[in-house]
Design an enzyme around this catalytic site. Sequence first.
Site, short mmCIF file in Angstrom:
data_model
loop_
_atom_site.label_atom_id
_atom_site.label_comp_id
_atom_site.label_asym_id
_atom_site.label_seq_id
_atom_site.Cartn_x
_atom_site.Cartn_y
_atom_site.Cartn_z
N ARG A 16 42.20 -39.24 57.61
CA ARG A 16 42.36 -40.28 56.59
C ARG A 16 41.27 -41.31 56.86
NH1 ARG A 16 47.48 -39.10 58.60
NH2 ARG A 16 48.92 -38.28 57.04
N LYS A 41 49.49 -42.21 60.48
CA LYS A 41 50.57 -43.07 60.01
C LYS A 41 51.63 -43.16 61.11
CE LYS A 41 50.02 -42.03 55.12
NZ LYS A 41 50.65 -41.44 53.95
N HIS A 113 39.12 -39.83 50.36
CA HIS A 113 40.21 -38.86 50.44
C HIS A 113 39.77 -37.48 49.93
CE1 HIS A 113 44.42 -37.88 51.07
NE2 HIS A 113 44.35 -37.14 49.98
N ARG A 116 39.13 -35.18 52.78
CA ARG A 116 40.36 -34.67 53.39
C ARG A 116 40.92 -33.52 52.54
NH1 ARG A 116 44.56 -36.18 56.82
NH2 ARG A 116 46.66 -36.13 55.96
N HIS A 139 50.54 -34.09 58.63
CA HIS A 139 51.63 -34.23 57.67
C HIS A 139 52.97 -34.06 58.38
CE1 HIS A 139 48.85 -32.83 54.17
NE2 HIS A 139 48.78 -34.13 54.35
N TYR A 148 48.20 -28.35 48.95
CA TYR A 148 46.85 -27.81 49.07
C TYR A 148 46.82 -26.28 49.01
CZ TYR A 148 45.82 -32.49 50.74
OH TYR A 148 45.69 -33.83 50.84
#
Length: 188
Positions: A16, A41, A113, A116, A139, A148
């Site tokens: 990210r 995150k 992004h 990514r 994730h 994806y």
Amino acid sequence: MRDHVLLSLLYNSGARIQEALDLCPGAIRFEAPYYVRLYGKGRKERICPLWPETVALMKKLLERQPRAPDERIFVNRYGEPLGASGVRFKLAAYVAAAAKTTPSLRLKHVTPHSFRHATAVHLVAAGVDITVIRSWLGHVSLDTTNHYAQANLETKRKALEQVGVPAEGNRPARWKRDADLLAWLDTL
């Protein structure tokens, strides 16, 4: 040079934008096997492999602009940490410049992004297991990664080649053997 290294890192790692901008030299392994330690995150840590080419670029940047192990690598011209808005601004300029030779880029919405996303799509196309991609991208849910996994045209083409062309039988199609249907078609 800084921008080249940053964009290379974004694609290589699937990071990210903020993960990349927070990167310090201490989070990179400069000896084989090369990798980068990213904090995503919720400060969750993950490790992504790096290509030797990406590491070589990073080394050149750090030779030019030495940083302490705990200092951010990507800084602006004033030595302050680079921000996401600065990256978006620079990327828009690069896309506009590239659009002069590749006009189709004018229709694209390229953001940090996008790198990514491209990483994930290319990993899927290369046949990498979706759970590995989930871990690579950091994730929490496999559902996010499945976004994806939509097969691209090239993947579909390769799948079709594996199946092959169905062999034609010696027997005519069922509708060609139906005399009533053929007679009715002749009346049209």
